[in-house]
Write a protein that holds these residues in place. Structure first.
Motif, PDB file in Angstrom:
ATOM      1  N   SER A 151      10.578   3.439  -5.080  1.00  0.00           N
ATOM      2  CA  SER A 151       9.945   2.133  -5.229  1.00  0.00           C
ATOM      3  C   SER A 151       8.883   1.932  -4.165  1.00  0.00           C
ATOM      4  O   SER A 151       8.971   2.495  -3.075  1.00  0.00           O
ATOM      5  CB  SER A 151      10.968   1.006  -5.075  1.00  0.00           C
ATOM      6  OG  SER A 151      11.906   1.061  -6.105  1.00  0.00           O
ATOM      7  N   ILE A 152       7.876   1.139  -4.520  1.00  0.00           N
ATOM      8  CA  ILE A 152       6.865   0.744  -3.541  1.00  0.00           C
ATOM      9  C   ILE A 152       6.954  -0.763  -3.379  1.00  0.00           C
ATOM     10  O   ILE A 152       6.923  -1.499  -4.365  1.00  0.00           O
ATOM     11  CB  ILE A 152       5.451   1.127  -4.017  1.00  0.00           C
ATOM     12  CG1 ILE A 152       5.346   2.645  -4.185  1.00  0.00           C
ATOM     13  CG2 ILE A 152       4.401   0.623  -3.042  1.00  0.00           C
ATOM     14  CD1 ILE A 152       3.990   3.101  -4.711  1.00  0.00           C
ATOM     15  N   VAL A 153       7.084  -1.218  -2.132  1.00  0.00           N
ATOM     16  CA  VAL A 153       7.026  -2.657  -1.873  1.00  0.00           C
ATOM     17  C   VAL A 153       5.856  -2.905  -0.928  1.00  0.00           C
ATOM     18  O   VAL A 153       5.457  -2.027  -0.175  1.00  0.00           O
ATOM     19  CB  VAL A 153       8.330  -3.217  -1.254  1.00  0.00           C
ATOM     20  CG1 VAL A 153       9.498  -3.068  -2.202  1.00  0.00           C
ATOM     21  CG2 VAL A 153       8.634  -2.556   0.077  1.00  0.00           C
ATOM     22  N   GLY A 154       5.327  -4.105  -0.995  1.00  0.00           N
ATOM     23  CA  GLY A 154       4.201  -4.419  -0.126  1.00  0.00           C
ATOM     24  C   GLY A 154       3.625  -5.752  -0.519  1.00  0.00           C
ATOM     25  O   GLY A 154       3.880  -6.251  -1.619  1.00  0.00           O
ATOM     26  N   ALA A 155       2.822  -6.327   0.375  1.00  0.00           N
ATOM     27  CA  ALA A 155       2.284  -7.658   0.131  1.00  0.00           C
ATOM     28  C   ALA A 155       1.374  -7.649  -1.091  1.00  0.00           C
ATOM     29  O   ALA A 155       0.894  -6.604  -1.518  1.00  0.00           O
ATOM     30  CB  ALA A 155       1.507  -8.123   1.350  1.00  0.00           C
ATOM     31  N   SER A 156       1.140  -8.825  -1.626  1.00  0.00           N
ATOM     32  CA  SER A 156       0.235  -8.971  -2.748  1.00  0.00           C
ATOM     33  C   SER A 156      -1.172  -8.535  -2.325  1.00  0.00           C
ATOM     34  O   SER A 156      -1.621  -8.866  -1.239  1.00  0.00           O
ATOM     35  CB  SER A 156       0.228 -10.437  -3.181  1.00  0.00           C
ATOM     36  OG  SER A 156      -0.484 -10.575  -4.352  1.00  0.00           O
ATOM     37  N   GLY A 157      -1.830  -7.769  -3.163  1.00  0.00           N
ATOM     38  CA  GLY A 157      -3.183  -7.314  -2.846  1.00  0.00           C
ATOM     39  C   GLY A 157      -3.227  -6.062  -1.997  1.00  0.00           C
ATOM     40  O   GLY A 157      -4.283  -5.664  -1.519  1.00  0.00           O
ATOM     41  N   SER A 158      -2.067  -5.409  -1.798  1.00  0.00           N
ATOM     42  CA  SER A 158      -2.072  -4.217  -0.952  1.00  0.00           C
ATOM     43  C   SER A 158      -2.375  -2.947  -1.753  1.00  0.00           C
ATOM     44  O   SER A 158      -2.225  -1.850  -1.232  1.00  0.00           O
ATOM     45  CB  SER A 158      -0.743  -4.092  -0.199  1.00  0.00           C
ATOM     46  OG  SER A 158       0.326  -4.035  -1.098  1.00  0.00           O
ATOM     47  N   GLY A 159      -2.799  -3.103  -2.994  1.00  0.00           N
ATOM     48  CA  GLY A 159      -3.288  -1.939  -3.734  1.00  0.00           C
ATOM     49  C   GLY A 159      -2.228  -1.196  -4.520  1.00  0.00           C
ATOM     50  O   GLY A 159      -2.459  -0.075  -4.970  1.00  0.00           O
ATOM     51  N   LYS A 160      -1.061  -1.807  -4.728  1.00  0.00           N
ATOM     52  CA  LYS A 160       0.028  -1.111  -5.422  1.00  0.00           C
ATOM     53  C   LYS A 160      -0.334  -0.822  -6.878  1.00  0.00           C
ATOM     54  O   LYS A 160      -0.175   0.302  -7.351  1.00  0.00           O
ATOM     55  CB  LYS A 160       1.314  -1.956  -5.346  1.00  0.00           C
ATOM     56  CG  LYS A 160       1.723  -2.337  -3.933  1.00  0.00           C
ATOM     57  CD  LYS A 160       2.979  -3.180  -3.885  1.00  0.00           C
ATOM     58  CE  LYS A 160       2.886  -4.506  -4.606  1.00  0.00           C
ATOM     59  NZ  LYS A 160       1.948  -5.469  -3.985  1.00  0.00           N
ATOM     60  N   SER A 161      -0.837  -1.844  -7.564  1.00  0.00           N
ATOM     61  CA  SER A 161      -1.217  -1.627  -8.967  1.00  0.00           C
ATOM     62  C   SER A 161      -2.356  -0.623  -9.052  1.00  0.00           C
ATOM     63  O   SER A 161      -2.399   0.201  -9.976  1.00  0.00           O
ATOM     64  CB  SER A 161      -1.667  -2.937  -9.616  1.00  0.00           C
ATOM     65  OG  SER A 161      -0.594  -3.833  -9.697  1.00  0.00           O
ATOM     66  N   THR A 162      -3.261  -0.702  -8.112  1.00  0.00           N
ATOM     67  CA  THR A 162      -4.381   0.242  -8.097  1.00  0.00           C
ATOM     68  C   THR A 162      -3.869   1.676  -7.994  1.00  0.00           C
ATOM     69  O   THR A 162      -4.319   2.556  -8.734  1.00  0.00           O
ATOM     70  CB  THR A 162      -5.313  -0.088  -6.911  1.00  0.00           C
ATOM     71  OG1 THR A 162      -5.744  -1.429  -7.048  1.00  0.00           O
ATOM     72  CG2 THR A 162      -6.513   0.835  -6.884  1.00  0.00           C
ATOM     73  N   LEU A 163      -2.902   1.905  -7.104  1.00  0.00           N
ATOM     74  CA  LEU A 163      -2.355   3.258  -6.965  1.00  0.00           C
ATOM     75  C   LEU A 163      -1.709   3.719  -8.273  1.00  0.00           C
ATOM     76  O   LEU A 163      -1.890   4.851  -8.704  1.00  0.00           O
ATOM     77  CB  LEU A 163      -1.331   3.304  -5.823  1.00  0.00           C
ATOM     78  CG  LEU A 163      -0.697   4.673  -5.600  1.00  0.00           C
ATOM     79  CD1 LEU A 163      -1.739   5.696  -5.175  1.00  0.00           C
ATOM     80  CD2 LEU A 163       0.424   4.611  -4.564  1.00  0.00           C
ATOM     81  N   LEU A 164      -0.989   2.812  -8.926  1.00  0.00           N
ATOM     82  CA  LEU A 164      -0.326   3.190 -10.172  1.00  0.00           C
ATOM     83  C   LEU A 164      -1.351   3.531 -11.256  1.00  0.00           C
ATOM     84  O   LEU A 164      -1.171   4.481 -12.017  1.00  0.00           O
ATOM     85  CB  LEU A 164       0.589   2.053 -10.641  1.00  0.00           C
ATOM     86  CG  LEU A 164       1.984   2.511 -11.059  1.00  0.00           C
ATOM     87  CD1 LEU A 164       2.659   3.191  -9.892  1.00  0.00           C
ATOM     88  CD2 LEU A 164       2.831   1.370 -11.572  1.00  0.00           C
ATOM     89  N   ARG A 165      -2.445   2.776 -11.299  1.00  0.00           N
ATOM     90  CA  ARG A 165      -3.493   3.052 -12.301  1.00  0.00           C
ATOM     91  C   ARG A 165      -4.153   4.398 -12.016  1.00  0.00           C
ATOM     92  O   ARG A 165      -4.515   5.124 -12.935  1.00  0.00           O
ATOM     93  CB  ARG A 165      -4.521   1.927 -12.331  1.00  0.00           C
ATOM     94  CG  ARG A 165      -3.922   0.630 -12.885  1.00  0.00           C
ATOM     95  CD  ARG A 165      -4.875  -0.551 -12.813  1.00  0.00           C
ATOM     96  NE  ARG A 165      -6.036  -0.309 -13.637  1.00  0.00           N
ATOM     97  CZ  ARG A 165      -7.294  -0.507 -13.234  1.00  0.00           C
ATOM     98  NH1 ARG A 165      -7.534  -0.955 -12.025  1.00  0.00           N
ATOM     99  NH2 ARG A 165      -8.279  -0.259 -14.048  1.00  0.00           N
ATOM    100  N   ILE A 166      -4.270   4.733 -10.736  1.00  0.00           N
ATOM    101  CA  ILE A 166      -4.837   6.049 -10.394  1.00  0.00           C
ATOM    102  C   ILE A 166      -3.889   7.158 -10.838  1.00  0.00           C
ATOM    103  O   ILE A 166      -4.306   8.150 -11.435  1.00  0.00           O
ATOM    104  CB  ILE A 166      -5.133   6.131  -8.880  1.00  0.00           C
ATOM    105  CG1 ILE A 166      -6.308   5.214  -8.527  1.00  0.00           C
ATOM    106  CG2 ILE A 166      -5.428   7.567  -8.459  1.00  0.00           C
ATOM    107  CD1 ILE A 166      -6.567   5.065  -7.044  1.00  0.00           C
ATOM    108  N   ILE A 167      -2.588   6.965 -10.573  1.00  0.00           N
ATOM    109  CA  ILE A 167      -1.621   7.994 -10.972  1.00  0.00           C
ATOM    110  C   ILE A 167      -1.603   8.152 -12.493  1.00  0.00           C
ATOM    111  O   ILE A 167      -1.527   9.252 -13.025  1.00  0.00           O
ATOM    112  CB  ILE A 167      -0.206   7.633 -10.451  1.00  0.00           C
ATOM    113  CG1 ILE A 167      -0.188   7.624  -8.919  1.00  0.00           C
ATOM    114  CG2 ILE A 167       0.834   8.622 -10.986  1.00  0.00           C
ATOM    115  CD1 ILE A 167       1.096   7.074  -8.332  1.00  0.00           C
TER     116      ILE A 167
END
Ligand SMILES: Nc1ncnc2c1ncn2[C@@H]1O[C@H](COP(=O)(O)OP(=O)(O)OP(=O)(O)O)[C@@H](O)[C@H]1O
Ligand SMILES: [Mg+2]
Lengths: 260, 262
Positions: B39-55
């Motif tokens: 799992s990845i946790v982190g504040a809102s806007g820390s790029g989590k969705s962006t990383l998933l879209r890249i993967i």
């Protein structure tokens, strides 16, 4: 009273028919009352006389003749407008360049009162089918173009992204996402186009034709036959209403999720 | 164990129309083993969705690369499937058509699509709702359809972007246990993004903590709680301690984010 409202608000066929009957009845009563005060029959004729004038038109066969001329012209050119409108809308939505360069031309054309050009078209194309066809096409095509482009562009980004995530080709994205999404928008454009097409056909027939509802209205008003004028206007109103009801139903059928 | 998913020095900077730029991710290095639940946790806007879209291959990173099974990712592929943060079911398709959507796009025969979709409908507890449309379902059921749709294409890697965020607390807990049991049966590799630290700890083998803008890996915490896990675990002191530990790690970031108005 409460119960009556509840019934009328329902989304059933019975409720829709009742709504139309109630409003028609209301207009007829008002009209009848008004005709009792305005006694000059050149200005206003009571409903019963209009009905009998219409009946006479039926019996003499001129109703059929006029209906044939108007309906064939308006329906063919309405259908062609839909096809061309969707085509242009697709082109505009799929090409940034086209929409940037063609868009302004189209909106300029759309703001010109094309109806006012009717005499010119008749001078160019002569009396009869061709001039009617072109005039109706020009007034009816724009709403379809605009809603097609808007609908295709409005598609939810997450839906497109999900399709891409499942490896969809651009054609698959179009056929499974953007086009189905745009379809109800397009139908609402078609609904507007139908109303405009009816105005277009009548104006075209005013200026240049030997048959059709517009022609009949024009010739009746030249002989001060107000009953016939109103009779044909009512027939046109009915055509508009039927189209509007049908297309609204189609919109709801295509996009039931929008209701909730 | 071999790394199934390898993220190698991935950075992402978005350039907006007004030429201002946002650095969403900086030098992300991660490897995830086959069958692992991370799992990845982190504040809102820390790029989590962006990383998933890249993967997933939806977005090409500004620099760095992603490898699945040693092959560089440059587009979406059948080895990965994503469950999106936003509602992304097709509203004009029924539940069964939505679940079979990925298979239909891949050109699989209709009967096969039906059969596979039905299997995942049963697995996610949607039996009886096959011919419903998404707007006729509750939020929790829509999310199940989303998960079933991703599972139906039989990906090696399941990418889940806050799949339960919109659900109420009870439904979320039930979905968590269902996800665990699906994962145990299918042994897929799962990468989950969540804001719920207890959800991350409950489900994962490892929790990656992201720091806020630009997003980068701050630390990672191994969760060595025994499996199989059930909801009782959430009251266990070891569990609560883990959650508390991770919360302290990201607290500062979240506070900074709130101040920035993220
Ligand atoms: N397409 C884009 N264009 C420009 N900026 C973007 C784009 N996508 C994301 N960003 C920016 O990148 C940053 C990270 O966004 P991202 O959606 O990855 O965050 P997140 O960690 O998923 O947040 P949340 O937890 O709220 O979902 C944000 O500042 C966002 O504004
Ligand atoms: Mg996100």
């Amino acid at each position: 009273m409460r119960k009556v409202y509840d019934f009328l608000e329902q989304d059933t066929r019975a409720a829709a028919v009742t709504r139309i009957l109630v409003s028609t009845g209301f207009v007829l009563i008002l009209w009848q009352l008004l005709a009792m005060f305005v006694t000059n029959r050149l200005l206003l004729v009571p409903p019963a006389e209009v009905a009998s004038a219409l009946w006479k038109e039926f019996q003499q066969g001129s109703m059929a003749e006029n209906a044939w001329a108007t309906v064939t012209a308006v329906v063919t050119s309405f259908l062609v407008s839909i096809a061309i409108g969707i085509g242009i809308g697709l082109a505009l939505a799929s090409s940034r360049f086209l929409s940037l360069t063609g868009g302004p031309v189209l909106s300029a054309l759309n703001s010109v009162p094309i109806i006012a050009l009717a005499p010119l078209f008749i001078a160019w194309l002569g009396l009869g089918f061709a001039s009617k066809f072109v005039l109706v096409l020009l007034v009816a095509v724009f709403p379809v173009v605009v809603t097609t482009e808007a609908g295709l562009r409005a598609t939810d980004k997450p839906l497109i992204e999900a399709a891409r995530s499942f490896n969809a080709t651009p054609l698959q994205i179009f056929s499974t996402v953007t086009f189905p999404y745009a379809l109800p928008f397009i139908v609402s454009g078609i609904r507007v186009a139908w109303a405009r097409a009816l105005v277009g056909i009548v104006v075209a027939e005013f200026f240049g034709s030997f048959a059709g509802f517009g022609f009949a209205i024009m010739s009746a008003s030249q002989t001060f036959d107000t009953a016939r004028v109103l009779g044909y206007v009512i027939v046109l109103g009915a055509m508009g209403l039927i189209g509007s009801v049908l297309f609204a139903a189609l919109e709801r059928y295509l996009a039931p999720w929008r209701l909730e | 164990m071999t790394a199934l998913l390898k993220i190698d020095n991935v950075s992402q900077t978005f350039v907006r129309n007004d030429k201002s730029s946002v650095e969403a991710l900086r030098s992300i290095d991660l490897s995830i083993n086959e069958g692992e639940f991370v799992s990845i946790v982190g504040a809102s806007g820390s790029g989590k969705s962006t990383l998933l879209r890249i993967i997933d291959g939806l977005l090409a990173p500004s620099s760095g690369s992603v490898f699945v099974d040693g092959t560089k990712v440059d587009r979406p592929g059948p080895d990965r499937a994503m469950v999106f943060q936003q509602d992304s079911l097709l509203p004009w398709k029924t539940v069964i058509e939505n679940v079979g959507y990925g298979l239909t796009l891949a050109g699989r025969p209709k009967a096969e699509v039906q059969a596979i979709a039905q299997r995942f409908i049963d697995m996610t507890g949607l039996r009886g709702f096959e011919s419903h449309y998404p707007h006729q379902l509750s939020g929790g059921m829509r999310q199940r359809v989303n998960v079933a749709r991703a599972l139906a294409v039989d990906p090696k890697i399941l990418l889940l972007d806050e799949p339960f965020a919109a659900l109420d607390a009870q439904t979320r807990e039930i979905m968590q246990t269902e996800l665990l049991s699906i994962w145990q049966k299918s042994r897929k590799t799962v990468l989950l993004i969540t804001h719920q630290i207890d959800e991350a700890v409950f489900l994962s083998d490892r929790v990656i903590v992201f720091s806020a803008r630009p997003g980068c890996v701050k630390t990672e915490v191994a969760i060595d709680l025994p499996r199989p896990r059930d909801l009782d675990l959430k009251r266990h002191p070891a569990f609560i301690e883990q959650v508390d530990h991770i919360w302290k790690l990201i607290e500062a970031e979240v506070r900074a984010g709130v101040k920035q108005g993220a």
